[in-house]
Design a protein around this motif. Structure first.
Motif, mmCIF file in Angstrom:
data_model
loop_
_atom_site.group_PDB
_atom_site.id
_atom_site.type_symbol
_atom_site.label_atom_id
_atom_site.label_comp_id
_atom_site.label_asym_id
_atom_site.label_seq_id
_atom_site.Cartn_x
_atom_site.Cartn_y
_atom_site.Cartn_z
ATOM 1 N N LEU A 22 0.691 -1.097 0.034
ATOM 2 C CA LEU A 22 -0.144 0.228 -0.728
ATOM 3 C C LEU A 22 0.725 0.912 -0.516
ATOM 4 O O LEU A 22 1.605 1.649 0.948
ATOM 5 C CB LEU A 22 -1.143 0.007 1.329
ATOM 6 N N ASN A 23 0.634 1.930 -0.673
ATOM 7 C CA ASN A 23 1.115 3.177 -0.617
ATOM 8 C C ASN A 23 2.156 3.169 -1.622
ATOM 9 O O ASN A 23 3.298 4.478 -1.358
ATOM 10 C CB ASN A 23 1.555 3.826 0.686
ATOM 11 N N ASP A 24 2.734 2.723 -2.122
ATOM 12 C CA ASP A 24 4.180 2.431 -2.802
ATOM 13 C C ASP A 24 3.652 3.632 -3.924
ATOM 14 O O ASP A 24 2.384 3.466 -4.156
ATOM 15 C CB ASP A 24 4.342 1.523 -3.875
ATOM 16 N N ARG A 25 4.993 3.602 -5.294
ATOM 17 C CA ARG A 25 4.822 4.409 -6.023
ATOM 18 C C ARG A 25 5.050 3.709 -7.200
ATOM 19 O O ARG A 25 6.506 3.374 -6.965
ATOM 20 C CB ARG A 25 5.730 5.701 -5.922
ATOM 21 N N THR B 60 2.351 5.808 -20.603
ATOM 22 C CA THR B 60 1.775 6.425 -19.916
ATOM 23 C C THR B 60 -0.034 6.951 -20.344
ATOM 24 O O THR B 60 -0.172 5.923 -20.115
ATOM 25 C CB THR B 60 2.192 8.015 -20.750
ATOM 26 N N HIS B 61 -0.438 7.412 -18.648
ATOM 27 C CA HIS B 61 -2.272 7.153 -18.558
ATOM 28 C C HIS B 61 -2.075 8.573 -20.509
ATOM 29 O O HIS B 61 -1.416 9.670 -20.157
ATOM 30 C CB HIS B 61 -2.192 7.909 -16.433
ATOM 31 N N PRO B 62 -3.218 8.559 -19.844
ATOM 32 C CA PRO B 62 -3.697 9.197 -21.126
ATOM 33 C C PRO B 62 -3.618 10.655 -20.825
ATOM 34 O O PRO B 62 -3.893 11.525 -21.545
ATOM 35 C CB PRO B 62 -5.347 9.870 -20.787
ATOM 36 N N CYS B 63 -3.699 11.188 -19.667
ATOM 37 C CA CYS B 63 -3.319 12.825 -18.992
ATOM 38 C C CYS B 63 -1.872 12.809 -18.616
ATOM 39 O O CYS B 63 -1.217 14.195 -18.793
ATOM 40 C CB CYS B 63 -3.801 12.939 -17.601
ATOM 41 N N GLY B 64 -1.358 12.553 -19.490
ATOM 42 C CA GLY B 64 0.850 11.840 -19.915
ATOM 43 C C GLY B 64 1.243 11.541 -18.084
ATOM 44 O O GLY B 64 2.671 11.555 -18.605
ATOM 45 N N SER B 65 0.470 11.351 -17.719
ATOM 46 C CA SER B 65 1.165 10.969 -16.539
ATOM 47 C C SER B 65 2.021 9.379 -15.965
ATOM 48 O O SER B 65 1.360 8.856 -16.914
ATOM 49 C CB SER B 65 1.664 11.368 -14.987
ATOM 50 N N ARG B 66 3.135 8.821 -15.440
ATOM 51 C CA ARG B 66 3.944 7.930 -15.448
ATOM 52 C C ARG B 66 3.959 7.240 -14.063
ATOM 53 O O ARG B 66 4.248 6.097 -14.199
ATOM 54 C CB ARG B 66 5.230 7.197 -16.644
ATOM 55 N N GLU B 67 2.921 8.139 -13.323
ATOM 56 C CA GLU B 67 3.697 7.728 -12.119
ATOM 57 C C GLU B 67 2.201 7.411 -11.308
ATOM 58 O O GLU B 67 1.060 7.957 -11.481
ATOM 59 C CB GLU B 67 4.363 9.053 -10.904
ATOM 60 N N MET B 68 1.511 6.015 -10.994
ATOM 61 C CA MET B 68 0.382 5.751 -10.350
ATOM 62 C C MET B 68 0.878 5.539 -8.928
ATOM 63 O O MET B 68 1.856 5.015 -8.189
ATOM 64 C CB MET B 68 0.119 4.373 -10.499
ATOM 65 N N GLN B 69 -0.018 5.678 -7.688
ATOM 66 C CA GLN B 69 0.041 5.389 -6.251
ATOM 67 C C GLN B 69 -0.564 4.014 -5.681
ATOM 68 O O GLN B 69 -1.937 4.383 -5.866
ATOM 69 C CB GLN B 69 -0.156 6.079 -5.367
ATOM 70 N N VAL B 70 -0.352 2.500 -5.182
ATOM 71 C CA VAL B 70 -0.992 2.163 -5.193
ATOM 72 C C VAL B 70 -2.087 2.409 -3.656
ATOM 73 O O VAL B 70 -1.355 2.395 -2.673
ATOM 74 C CB VAL B 70 -0.492 1.175 -4.956
#
Length: 69
Positions: A5-8, A14-24
């Motif tokens: 949990l809370n790992d990045r 990329t996500h459609p918004c352009g970001s490649r970072e996700m939080q669990v």
């Protein structure tokens, strides 16, 4: 793969918004992820997302364990 949990997660694509970072937000058979760019939350099956992870950054635990003597 050790994802908590809370790992990045840094993704290969990329996500459609352009970001490649996700939080669990949730782990198990499915992951609940939040895009750090736009804030959108979505569920993805574990086997599908593990192929697309480039790097995992583990969250620091704020709780400290008491010293044992």
């Amino acid at each position: 793969m050790d994802i908590r949990l809370n790992d990045r997660l840094l993704m290969k694509k990329t996500h459609p918004c352009g970001s490649r970072e996700m939080q669990v937000l949730r782990t198990g058979m499915d992951f609940r992820l939040r895009c750090t760019g736009c804030g959108r939350e979505f569920m993805v099956p574990r086997h599908k997302i593990e192929k697309h992870i480039k790097q995992v950054t583990h969250a620091e635990n704020a709780q400290t364990k008491p010293d044992t003597e």
